[in-house]
Motif scaffolding. Structure first.
Motif, PDB file in Angstrom:
ATOM      1  N   ASP A  60       0.946  -1.202  -0.149  1.00  0.00           N
ATOM      2  CA  ASP A  60      -0.192   0.060  -0.014  1.00  0.00           C
ATOM      3  C   ASP A  60       0.752   1.095  -0.037  1.00  0.00           C
ATOM      4  OD1 ASP A  60      -2.171  -1.454  -0.023  1.00  0.00           O
ATOM      5  OD2 ASP A  60      -2.823  -1.171   2.065  1.00  0.00           O
ATOM      6  N   LYS A  61       2.014   1.100   0.465  1.00  0.00           N
ATOM      7  CA  LYS A  61       3.057   2.146   0.462  1.00  0.00           C
ATOM      8  C   LYS A  61       4.107   2.275  -0.733  1.00  0.00           C
ATOM      9  CE  LYS A  61       2.170   3.812   4.812  1.00  0.00           C
ATOM     10  NZ  LYS A  61       1.824   5.311   5.083  1.00  0.00           N
ATOM     11  N   SER A  62       3.804   1.448  -1.662  1.00  0.00           N
ATOM     12  CA  SER A  62       4.598   1.372  -2.978  1.00  0.00           C
ATOM     13  C   SER A  62       4.964   2.772  -3.677  1.00  0.00           C
ATOM     14  CB  SER A  62       3.866   0.508  -4.280  1.00  0.00           C
ATOM     15  OG  SER A  62       2.667   0.976  -4.568  1.00  0.00           O
ATOM     16  N   ALA A  63       3.891   3.792  -3.613  1.00  0.00           N
ATOM     17  CA  ALA A  63       3.958   5.134  -4.055  1.00  0.00           C
ATOM     18  C   ALA A  63       5.347   5.618  -3.615  1.00  0.00           C
ATOM     19  CB  ALA A  63       2.877   5.876  -4.217  1.00  0.00           C
ATOM     20  N   ASN A  64       5.585   5.356  -2.409  1.00  0.00           N
ATOM     21  CA  ASN A  64       6.719   6.045  -1.284  1.00  0.00           C
ATOM     22  C   ASN A  64       7.814   5.164  -1.626  1.00  0.00           C
ATOM     23  OD1 ASN A  64       5.076   7.795  -0.685  1.00  0.00           O
ATOM     24  ND2 ASN A  64       4.285   6.832   1.218  1.00  0.00           N
ATOM     25  N   GLY A  65       8.006   3.866  -2.443  1.00  0.00           N
ATOM     26  CA  GLY A  65       8.874   3.165  -2.738  1.00  0.00           C
ATOM     27  C   GLY A  65       9.374   1.778  -1.767  1.00  0.00           C
ATOM     28  N   TRP A  66       8.068   1.456  -0.987  1.00  0.00           N
ATOM     29  CA  TRP A  66       8.152   0.454  -0.339  1.00  0.00           C
ATOM     30  C   TRP A  66       7.564  -0.769  -1.142  1.00  0.00           C
ATOM     31  CZ3 TRP A  66      10.118  -0.135   4.350  1.00  0.00           C
ATOM     32  CH2 TRP A  66      10.547   0.917   4.967  1.00  0.00           C
ATOM     33  N   MET A  67       8.317  -2.022  -0.917  1.00  0.00           N
ATOM     34  CA  MET A  67       7.895  -3.097  -1.810  1.00  0.00           C
ATOM     35  C   MET A  67       8.289  -4.312  -1.080  1.00  0.00           C
ATOM     36  SD  MET A  67      10.797  -2.988  -4.299  1.00  0.00           S
ATOM     37  CE  MET A  67      10.673  -4.470  -5.257  1.00  0.00           C
ATOM     38  N   VAL A  68       7.606  -5.516  -1.477  1.00  0.00           N
ATOM     39  CA  VAL A  68       7.833  -6.975  -0.892  1.00  0.00           C
ATOM     40  C   VAL A  68       8.707  -7.745  -2.073  1.00  0.00           C
ATOM     41  CG1 VAL A  68       7.137  -9.230  -0.345  1.00  0.00           C
ATOM     42  CG2 VAL A  68       5.762  -6.972   0.602  1.00  0.00           C
ATOM     43  N   PHE A  69       9.987  -7.930  -1.406  1.00  0.00           N
ATOM     44  CA  PHE A  69      10.820  -8.734  -2.325  1.00  0.00           C
ATOM     45  C   PHE A  69      10.597 -10.158  -2.544  1.00  0.00           C
ATOM     46  CE2 PHE A  69      13.273  -4.883  -0.995  1.00  0.00           C
ATOM     47  CZ  PHE A  69      13.641  -4.545  -2.333  1.00  0.00           C
ATOM     48  N   THR A  70      10.257 -10.895  -1.384  1.00  0.00           N
ATOM     49  CA  THR A  70      10.072 -12.294  -1.561  1.00  0.00           C
ATOM     50  C   THR A  70       9.531 -12.611  -0.028  1.00  0.00           C
ATOM     51  OG1 THR A  70      10.944 -14.608  -2.076  1.00  0.00           O
ATOM     52  CG2 THR A  70      12.584 -13.059  -0.878  1.00  0.00           C
ATOM     53  N   GLU A  71       9.082 -14.010  -0.225  1.00  0.00           N
ATOM     54  CA  GLU A  71       8.806 -14.686   1.313  1.00  0.00           C
ATOM     55  C   GLU A  71       9.334 -15.958   1.233  1.00  0.00           C
ATOM     56  OE1 GLU A  71       4.573 -16.587   1.947  1.00  0.00           O
ATOM     57  OE2 GLU A  71       4.319 -14.436   2.140  1.00  0.00           O
ATOM     58  N   ILE A  72       9.867 -16.137   2.653  1.00  0.00           N
ATOM     59  CA  ILE A  72      10.622 -17.646   2.700  1.00  0.00           C
ATOM     60  C   ILE A  72       9.557 -18.492   3.661  1.00  0.00           C
ATOM     61  CG2 ILE A  72      12.751 -18.564   3.703  1.00  0.00           C
ATOM     62  CD1 ILE A  72      14.050 -15.984   3.105  1.00  0.00           C
ATOM     63  N   ASP A  73       9.230 -19.539   3.443  1.00  0.00           N
ATOM     64  CA  ASP A  73       8.351 -20.324   4.226  1.00  0.00           C
ATOM     65  C   ASP A  73       9.256 -21.416   4.794  1.00  0.00           C
ATOM     66  OD1 ASP A  73       6.941 -22.289   5.326  1.00  0.00           O
ATOM     67  OD2 ASP A  73       5.293 -22.059   3.705  1.00  0.00           O
ATOM     68  N   HIS A  74       9.955 -21.450   6.158  1.00  0.00           N
ATOM     69  CA  HIS A  74      10.626 -22.377   6.468  1.00  0.00           C
ATOM     70  C   HIS A  74      10.013 -23.762   6.844  1.00  0.00           C
ATOM     71  CE1 HIS A  74      14.057 -19.873   7.219  1.00  0.00           C
ATOM     72  NE2 HIS A  74      13.435 -18.877   7.692  1.00  0.00           N
ATOM     73  N   ALA A  75       8.970 -23.480   7.107  1.00  0.00           N
ATOM     74  CA  ALA A  75       8.026 -24.807   7.587  1.00  0.00           C
ATOM     75  C   ALA A  75       7.809 -25.817   6.300  1.00  0.00           C
ATOM     76  CB  ALA A  75       6.730 -24.629   8.214  1.00  0.00           C
ATOM     77  N   ALA A  76       7.535 -25.227   5.140  1.00  0.00           N
ATOM     78  CA  ALA A  76       7.583 -25.756   3.873  1.00  0.00           C
ATOM     79  C   ALA A  76       8.748 -26.455   3.406  1.00  0.00           C
ATOM     80  CB  ALA A  76       7.016 -25.000   2.782  1.00  0.00           C
ATOM     81  N   ALA A  77      10.076 -25.767   3.579  1.00  0.00           N
ATOM     82  CA  ALA A  77      11.267 -26.217   3.503  1.00  0.00           C
ATOM     83  C   ALA A  77      11.839 -27.352   4.391  1.00  0.00           C
ATOM     84  CB  ALA A  77      12.526 -25.209   3.497  1.00  0.00           C
ATOM     85  N   ALA A  78      11.423 -27.415   5.654  1.00  0.00           N
ATOM     86  CA  ALA A  78      11.484 -28.435   6.741  1.00  0.00           C
ATOM     87  C   ALA A  78      10.756 -29.657   6.262  1.00  0.00           C
ATOM     88  CB  ALA A  78      10.945 -27.968   8.018  1.00  0.00           C
ATOM     89  N   GLU A  79       9.562 -29.245   5.704  1.00  0.00           N
ATOM     90  CA  GLU A  79       8.762 -30.538   5.538  1.00  0.00           C
ATOM     91  C   GLU A  79       9.311 -31.226   3.938  1.00  0.00           C
ATOM     92  OE1 GLU A  79       4.299 -31.568   3.781  1.00  0.00           O
ATOM     93  OE2 GLU A  79       4.683 -29.820   5.116  1.00  0.00           O
ATOM     94  N   LYS A  80       9.932 -30.561   3.300  1.00  0.00           N
ATOM     95  CA  LYS A  80      10.365 -31.074   2.043  1.00  0.00           C
ATOM     96  C   LYS A  80      11.600 -32.126   2.272  1.00  0.00           C
ATOM     97  CE  LYS A  80       9.230 -27.808  -1.537  1.00  0.00           C
ATOM     98  NZ  LYS A  80       9.915 -26.836  -2.621  1.00  0.00           N
ATOM     99  N   ASN A  81      12.118 -31.519   3.484  1.00  0.00           N
ATOM    100  CA  ASN A  81      13.417 -32.470   4.151  1.00  0.00           C
ATOM    101  C   ASN A  81      12.921 -33.582   5.374  1.00  0.00           C
ATOM    102  OD1 ASN A  81      15.855 -31.738   2.796  1.00  0.00           O
ATOM    103  ND2 ASN A  81      14.800 -29.736   3.150  1.00  0.00           N
ATOM    104  N   GLY A  82      11.546 -33.936   5.329  1.00  0.00           N
ATOM    105  CA  GLY A  82      10.965 -34.860   6.177  1.00  0.00           C
ATOM    106  C   GLY A  82      11.024 -34.448   7.681  1.00  0.00           C
TER     107      GLY A  82
END
Length: 170
Positions: A60-82
């Motif tokens: 919502d503050k993108s006009a001021n330069g704010w942005m989301v670069f990415t999201e990291i899901d640690h639980a999903a990464a853990a699950e992929k590794n059992g």
């Protein structure tokens, strides 16, 4: 080992000794958490909804330069590794209009910025949002890269970060 053996006239029963020892063991931990620079707020929403609300607040503050670069899901990464892990999602976000000049002066600051917010669930199922305070970033992160602290910038950025957090958790 009796921690209090050297004190003349000081006698303690067993319960008092255990309590005093526990207190002394916790004192360093309490001071660490007070100085950690982390702000943690309880959320009224699920991890996924809190993350979505946080990202919406940033965007919502993108006009001021704010942005989301990415999201990291640690639980999903853990699950992929059992492995099992309660939900833990890191949102990487920032404002290139603010941070690019700092990276031009000190390229190593890019290891610490952009900013990150962690949305996580504790063992009781409560959801939390944790992020670094603007003061911590200005007083510790920037100086470690040879950049000066800027209290005015910390105050302004702190207000924006608090707004993001409130919109995500309320």
């Amino acid at each position: 080992m009796d921690l209090f053996a050297g004190y003349r006239g000081y006698e303690m029963d067993w319960v008092s000794r255990v309590a005093a020892t526990a207190f002394l063991c916790l004192v360093p931990q309490l001071s660490f958490s007070a100085d950690s620079g982390l702000i943690t707020k309880e959320s009224k929403h699920s991890v996924s909804e809190t993350a979505q609300r946080f990202e919406s607040a940033v965007n919502d503050k993108s006009a001021n330069g704010w942005m989301v670069f990415t999201e990291i899901d640690h639980a999903a990464a853990a699950e992929k590794n059992g492995l099992k892990l309660r939900p833990r999602t890191v949102i990487v976000y920032g404002n290139p209009k603010i941070s690019t000049a700092s990276m031009q002066k000190a390229p190593t600051v890019a290891i610490d910025v952009p900013l990150k917010a962690l949305v996580w669930e504790d063992d009781q199922g409560k959801v939390w949002l944790t992020y670094n305070s603007a003061e911590y970033i200005q007083d510790y992160v920037y100086p470690r890269h040879g950049l000066p602290s800027n209290p005015d910038a910390a105050k302004a950025t702190g207000s924006v970060l608090a707004d993001f957090a409130q919109k995500a958790t309320d």
